[in-house]
Design a protein around this motif. Structure first.
Motif, PDB file in Angstrom:
ATOM      1  N   VAL A  37     -10.710  31.852 -11.341  1.00 15.22           N
ATOM      2  CA  VAL A  37     -11.961  32.204 -10.679  1.00 15.22           C
ATOM      3  C   VAL A  37     -12.935  32.711 -11.735  1.00 15.22           C
ATOM      4  N   LEU A  38     -14.124  32.148 -11.732  1.00 11.70           N
ATOM      5  CA  LEU A  38     -15.199  32.605 -12.603  1.00 11.70           C
ATOM      6  C   LEU A  38     -16.260  33.280 -11.733  1.00 11.70           C
ATOM      7  N   ALA A  39     -16.829  34.357 -12.234  1.00  9.08           N
ATOM      8  CA  ALA A  39     -17.892  35.052 -11.510  1.00  9.08           C
ATOM      9  C   ALA A  39     -18.999  35.384 -12.495  1.00  9.08           C
ATOM     10  N   ASN A  40     -20.240  35.285 -12.050  1.00  7.68           N
ATOM     11  CA  ASN A  40     -21.315  35.498 -13.018  1.00  7.68           C
ATOM     12  C   ASN A  40     -21.758  36.954 -13.128  1.00  7.68           C
ATOM     13  N   SER A  41     -20.896  37.862 -12.679  1.00  2.00           N
ATOM     14  CA  SER A  41     -21.139  39.282 -12.922  1.00  2.00           C
ATOM     15  C   SER A  41     -19.817  40.026 -12.805  1.00  2.00           C
ATOM     16  N   THR A  42     -19.752  41.186 -13.440  1.00  4.03           N
ATOM     17  CA  THR A  42     -18.539  42.007 -13.331  1.00  4.03           C
ATOM     18  C   THR A  42     -18.363  42.510 -11.905  1.00  4.03           C
ATOM     19  N   HIS A  43     -19.479  42.690 -11.192  1.00  2.00           N
ATOM     20  CA  HIS A  43     -19.428  43.141  -9.804  1.00  2.00           C
ATOM     21  C   HIS A  43     -18.697  42.122  -8.933  1.00  2.00           C
ATOM     22  N   PHE A  44     -19.051  40.852  -9.068  1.00  2.00           N
ATOM     23  CA  PHE A  44     -18.368  39.798  -8.316  1.00  2.00           C
ATOM     24  C   PHE A  44     -16.910  39.680  -8.761  1.00  2.00           C
ATOM     25  N   ALA A  45     -16.674  39.802 -10.071  1.00  5.34           N
ATOM     26  CA  ALA A  45     -15.315  39.665 -10.584  1.00  5.34           C
ATOM     27  C   ALA A  45     -14.386  40.720  -9.988  1.00  5.34           C
ATOM     28  N   GLU A  46     -14.885  41.936  -9.837  1.00 10.40           N
ATOM     29  CA  GLU A  46     -14.071  42.996  -9.241  1.00 10.40           C
ATOM     30  C   GLU A  46     -13.647  42.628  -7.821  1.00 10.40           C
ATOM     31  N   ARG A  47     -14.530  41.985  -7.105  1.00  8.36           N
ATOM     32  CA  ARG A  47     -14.229  41.604  -5.720  1.00  8.36           C
ATOM     33  C   ARG A  47     -13.137  40.543  -5.665  1.00  8.36           C
ATOM     34  N   PHE A  48     -13.142  39.615  -6.623  1.00  7.93           N
ATOM     35  CA  PHE A  48     -12.208  38.485  -6.557  1.00  7.93           C
ATOM     36  C   PHE A  48     -10.854  38.777  -7.182  1.00  7.93           C
ATOM     37  N   ARG A  49     -10.750  39.803  -8.012  1.00  9.53           N
ATOM     38  CA  ARG A  49      -9.469  40.074  -8.672  1.00  9.53           C
ATOM     39  C   ARG A  49      -8.366  40.435  -7.689  1.00  9.53           C
ATOM     40  N   LYS A  50      -8.733  40.944  -6.524  1.00  8.08           N
ATOM     41  CA  LYS A  50      -7.697  41.261  -5.544  1.00  8.08           C
ATOM     42  C   LYS A  50      -7.127  40.000  -4.902  1.00  8.08           C
ATOM     43  N   ALA A  59     -37.370  45.435 -13.624  1.00  4.79           N
ATOM     44  CA  ALA A  59     -36.543  44.857 -12.561  1.00  4.79           C
ATOM     45  C   ALA A  59     -35.815  45.967 -11.819  1.00  4.79           C
ATOM     46  N   THR A  60     -35.604  45.754 -10.545  1.00  2.34           N
ATOM     47  CA  THR A  60     -34.880  46.740  -9.743  1.00  2.34           C
ATOM     48  C   THR A  60     -33.500  47.006 -10.336  1.00  2.34           C
ATOM     49  N   SER A  61     -33.117  48.253 -10.351  1.00  6.10           N
ATOM     50  CA  SER A  61     -31.817  48.636 -10.888  1.00  6.10           C
ATOM     51  C   SER A  61     -30.700  48.181  -9.949  1.00  6.10           C
ATOM     52  N   THR A  62     -29.912  47.215 -10.402  1.00  5.93           N
ATOM     53  CA  THR A  62     -28.737  46.742  -9.669  1.00  5.93           C
ATOM     54  C   THR A  62     -27.528  46.847 -10.584  1.00  5.93           C
ATOM     55  N   HIS A  63     -26.356  46.582 -10.039  1.00  4.96           N
ATOM     56  CA  HIS A  63     -25.127  46.651 -10.830  1.00  4.96           C
ATOM     57  C   HIS A  63     -25.221  45.739 -12.059  1.00  4.96           C
ATOM     58  N   THR A  64     -25.636  44.496 -11.857  1.00  2.67           N
ATOM     59  CA  THR A  64     -25.690  43.540 -12.962  1.00  2.67           C
ATOM     60  C   THR A  64     -26.767  43.915 -13.974  1.00  2.67           C
ATOM     61  N   MET A  65     -27.925  44.365 -13.494  1.00  2.00           N
ATOM     62  CA  MET A  65     -28.980  44.747 -14.428  1.00  2.00           C
ATOM     63  C   MET A  65     -28.531  45.909 -15.306  1.00  2.00           C
ATOM     64  N   GLN A  66     -27.870  46.905 -14.718  1.00  2.00           N
ATOM     65  CA  GLN A  66     -27.380  48.038 -15.497  1.00  2.00           C
ATOM     66  C   GLN A  66     -26.277  47.598 -16.458  1.00  2.00           C
ATOM     67  N   ASP A  67     -25.428  46.675 -16.017  1.00  2.00           N
ATOM     68  CA  ASP A  67     -24.268  46.254 -16.788  1.00  2.00           C
ATOM     69  C   ASP A  67     -24.654  45.426 -18.007  1.00  2.00           C
ATOM     70  N   ILE A  68     -25.693  44.605 -17.885  1.00  2.00           N
ATOM     71  CA  ILE A  68     -25.998  43.633 -18.928  1.00  2.00           C
ATOM     72  C   ILE A  68     -27.347  43.866 -19.606  1.00  2.00           C
ATOM     73  N   PHE A  69     -28.370  44.247 -18.841  1.00  2.00           N
ATOM     74  CA  PHE A  69     -29.736  44.213 -19.359  1.00  2.00           C
ATOM     75  C   PHE A  69     -30.368  45.582 -19.590  1.00  2.00           C
ATOM     76  N   ALA A  70     -29.615  46.652 -19.420  1.00  2.00           N
ATOM     77  CA  ALA A  70     -30.203  47.992 -19.443  1.00  2.00           C
ATOM     78  C   ALA A  70     -30.936  48.314 -20.743  1.00  2.00           C
ATOM     79  N   ALA A  71     -30.456  47.814 -21.864  1.00  2.00           N
ATOM     80  CA  ALA A  71     -31.053  48.160 -23.155  1.00  2.00           C
ATOM     81  C   ALA A  71     -32.363  47.416 -23.424  1.00  2.00           C
ATOM     82  N   HIS A  72     -32.676  46.421 -22.608  1.00  2.00           N
ATOM     83  CA  HIS A  72     -33.837  45.571 -22.916  1.00  2.00           C
ATOM     84  C   HIS A  72     -34.828  45.450 -21.774  1.00  2.00           C
ATOM     85  N   THR A  73     -34.626  46.192 -20.697  1.00  2.00           N
ATOM     86  CA  THR A  73     -35.533  46.134 -19.551  1.00  2.00           C
ATOM     87  C   THR A  73     -35.755  47.532 -18.976  1.00  2.00           C
TER      88      THR A  73
END
Length: 399
Positions: free
Chosen positions: A180-193, A330-344
């Motif tokens: 399973v591939l997921a385009n965010s760590t948030h989605f990946a956490e959901r699928f690991r179970k 951009a609105t602060s979401t899980h993915t934005m904080q996880d990947i883009f926080a240093a540049h946005t």
């Protein structure tokens, strides 16, 4: 990874007129491997409802036998259309009836894939399922690929069409897939179970198109818009963008021009924000013209609502904004904080949004910050994304 065969079944038809993660991924894979991309068939209700866009017209031409169902896109890549429709399943009343009809549809699709694969000489292929929960649910059993990968790029089961049966079937599809591939760590956490072979991968940006070091002409419909310009590119969708927040911000910053480049849904098109003189809706534009629009913005925005659909979603437009070197809010979401926080800038409420826009405008003439954003976006190329997929596949085979 080279000289392998990939078959891709996707929720998205190839002929959609917007940018697409899966299309770019398929093209990147085809540089060193053979790819068959299946335009999964429309159902009868879609056929007769017919919004008559480019994808619908192409499918109808194939069904009417006006064009060949197979197109060769490049040396290693083919697009296959289905010369048939499938039965609609969305409104079936029970899970039993839904599954029974869905299996019939899957079998019909699988037979067509086998026929095309044999014709093209595809062997020992890897099957990549791109968020196609229903029409690819049983393809592993019917096709028996050497490897089955489920790729989740969006929280589609949050949408009304998918909730009833998608919530039940997506975990089953993930569990039976090899990877399973997921385009965010948030989605990946959901699928690991459901599947321990679950991996987050970041998507990419077309760096040959989105080139922030290039000089771009100002589009004609942008020339009358006064600066500073706060801009958005993409579908203006009421289930994802916070229209009420935008209305309040635009009212409190009347000297800023807010520009939206992209198609609107019906709800958004009737919103009171259209009554403001400093807000501009430019409509849908060809993909190849979008960098020019982004270039003409001073600051780029992605004002999403925070919900199950948006929180884990990977917003491809952020990479596009950064590749063009633009200050981005951009609105602060899980993915934005996880990947883009240093540049946005990542505000979480109205006051923070207003301050972030003011701060971002102070950076528009800072060449060092612009170059930092471009360099970061270059680490998210499609080549980089696909190499991650190859590494995950190799790791699975070694195990």
């Amino acid at each position: 990874m080279e000289n392998r065969d990939f078959i891709i079944t996707s929720l998205q038809p190839w002929d959609i007129e917007i940018g697409s993660t899966i299309k770019n991924t398929a093209l990147e894979i085809s540089k060193k491997n053979r790819v068959l991309y299946l335009n999964t068939p429309m159902d009868y209700s879609t056929r007769f409802r017919g919004n008559k866009n480019k994808a619908w017209i192409r499918r109808m031409d194939v069904i009417k036998k006006l064009v060949s169902p197979i197109r060769q896109l490049n040396e290693n890549m083919w697009i296959a259309d289905c010369p048939f429709c499938i039965l609609p399943v969305g409104k079936l009343p029970t899970s039993f009836l839904f599954d029974w009809v869905n299996k019939l549809n899957n079998r019909k699709i699988a037979n067509h894939i086998r026929q095309i694969a044999t014709q093209l000489g595809f062997n020992n292929y890897i099957h990549l399922i791109d968020t196609d929960i229903f029409r690819s649910q049983y393809l592993k059993e019917y096709l028996k690929p050497s490897l089955s990968i489920y790729y989740c790029r969006d929280f589609v089961i949050g949408e009304s069409y998918w909730k009833k049966n998608g919530t039940r079937l997506e975990p089953l599809l993930a569990a039976k897939s090899d990877i399973v591939l997921a385009n965010s760590t948030h989605f990946a956490e959901r699928f690991r179970k459901y599947n321990r072979h679950t991996y987050p991968i970041e998507t990419g940006v077309n760096l040959s198109l989105y080139d922030g070091r290039k000089s771009w002409p100002v589009p004609e419909d942008m020339k009358p818009v006064p600066h500073p310009v706060i801009g958005y590119v993409g579908t203006v969708n009421s289930t994802r963008l916070d229209s009420d927040l935008l209305l309040r911000i635009a009212k409190k910053r009347p000297t800023y021009s807010f520009v939206f480049t992209g198609p609107e849904d019906e709800v958004f098109s009737k919103h009171p924000i259209h009554q403001l003189s400093n807000v501009y809706f430019l409509g849908k534009k060809p993909v190849e013209t979008l960098p020019a629009y982004i270039s003409s913005y001073d600051v780029c925005i992605n004002p999403q609502m925070v919900n199950d659909i948006t929180n884990g979603n990977y917003p491809l437009k952020i990479d596009e904004y950064l590749a063009m070197g633009k200050p981005t809010v951009a609105t602060s979401t899980h993915t934005m904080q996880d990947i883009f926080a240093a540049h946005t800038y990542l505000p979480a409420n109205e006051d923070e949004y207003l301050q972030a826009l003011d701060n971002a405008l102070e950076e528009i003439n800072n060449p060092m910050r612009k170059e930092e954003r471009i360099c970061f976006a270059e680490t998210h190329s499609w080549g980089h994304s696909v190499r991650k997929i190859y590494t995950i596949i190799d790791k699975y085979y070694k195990k």
